[in-house]
Enzyme design. Structure first.
Site, short mmCIF file in Angstrom:
data_model
loop_
_atom_site.label_atom_id
_atom_site.label_comp_id
_atom_site.label_asym_id
_atom_site.label_seq_id
_atom_site.Cartn_x
_atom_site.Cartn_y
_atom_site.Cartn_z
N TYR A 1 -2.55 -0.57 10.12
CA TYR A 1 -2.47 -0.94 8.71
C TYR A 1 -1.16 -0.45 8.10
O TYR A 1 -0.47 -1.18 7.39
CB TYR A 1 -3.66 -0.35 7.97
CG TYR A 1 -3.74 -0.73 6.51
CD1 TYR A 1 -4.12 -2.02 6.12
CD2 TYR A 1 -3.46 0.20 5.51
CE1 TYR A 1 -4.19 -2.36 4.78
CE2 TYR A 1 -3.54 -0.13 4.17
CZ TYR A 1 -3.91 -1.42 3.82
OH TYR A 1 -3.99 -1.76 2.48
N SER B 1 0.85 -1.18 0.00
CA SER B 1 0.00 0.00 0.00
C SER B 1 0.89 1.23 0.00
O SER B 1 2.03 1.19 0.47
CB SER B 1 -0.90 0.02 1.24
OG SER B 1 -1.56 1.26 1.38
#
Length: 266
Positions: A158, A145
């Site tokens: 995350y 990501s």
């Protein structure tokens, strides 16, 4: 540098294949002639995807698995090799996360974020890479990501997990590229998938919602990156400018990331 110019005849395994990016990648690989092992927790969704692939003339195997569970992950890899004989392309795509302030985030859920995103990736990579090295041929795609390169607000657990994935992939790539295995690290920005549920969209500032892009473009970019032998892909391209700017102008980058990811609380 090993280029993936054709998927015809390859055996591929895609984690997180039941929806979003993983589902689209599985369809793309199958349409290119790959036999695809579909991995996710939701068996019914995997079966529907497999039926779609087979109806189009492709080949698919359904392997339900919670990638965060070590024994399940290792057994799933063994089953994939048993069914297909080998796995030449591994797509570590399974991901899990929320958009929450650290002070509000339950510790148990934060631990699961790390297990799914990082440990799940670690398990599948460790289980399948040796047979790639033995044949001196293989590709591993790590879907990380942009949060793994530039940490945003509201994504502490995350971002930490994706930073771990980026580190794993970058280091591993150096170790195995001369052994015939090519690693591609993919760092997408905000992609319009089920990951951004109603709760997440409500928390995103308006400027961030306007910058979301469709997943089809990301899949195109991933396939192009594999064909060109690239090791890293940040998508969309404009996010890469932030990665470059971060060490050059850290204070400016920090202010922009805060503006684009931190919503004012009432």
């Amino acid at each position: 540098m090993r280029r993936l110019e054709s998927c015809d005849g390859l055996n591929a395994l895609v984690t997180g294949a039941s929806s979003g990016i993983g589902r689209l990648l599985a369809l793309r690989l199958a349409s290119g002639g790959a036999r695809v092992a579909l991995v996710a927790r939701r068996e019914a969704e995997l079966e529907r995807l497999a039926e779609e692939i087979r109806a189009a003339g492709g080949s698919a195997e359904v392997l339900p698995c919670d990638v965060a569970e070590r024994e399940q992950a290792l057994a799933t890899c063994e089953k994939a090799i048993e069914l297909m004989g080998s796995v030449e392309l591994l797509v570590n795509n399974a991901g899990y996360g929320h958009h929450r302030r650290f002070l509000e985030w339950d510790l148990e859920d934060m631990e699961r974020v790390m297990r799914v995103n990082y440990l799940g990736t670690l398990y599948f990579t460790k289980a399948l890479i040796e047979q790639m090295v033995a044949r001196r041929m293989g590709w591993i795609v790590f879907v990380a990501s942009a949060a793994g390169r530039i940490a945003p607000a509201d994504e502490t657990a995350y971002a930490a997990a994706k930073h771990a994935v980026v580190g794993l992939a970058s280091s591993l790539s150096l170790e195995v590229e001369d052994l015939g295995v090519h690693c591609l690290t993919v760092c997408p920005g905000a992609i319009r998938t089920p990951f951004f549920d109603e709760e997440a969209l409500e928390r995103l500032p308006e400027v961030a919602r306007k910058q979301m892009v469709e997943p089809e473009g990301l899949v195109d970019a991933i396939m192009q990156a594999l064909a060109r032998g690239r090791h890293q892909l940040t998508y969309p391209r404009w996010i890469h400018s932030g990665v470059v700017m971060q060490p050059l102008a850290p204070s400016f980058t920090r202010s922009q990331v805060k503006k684009h990811t931190l919503r004012d609380e009432d």
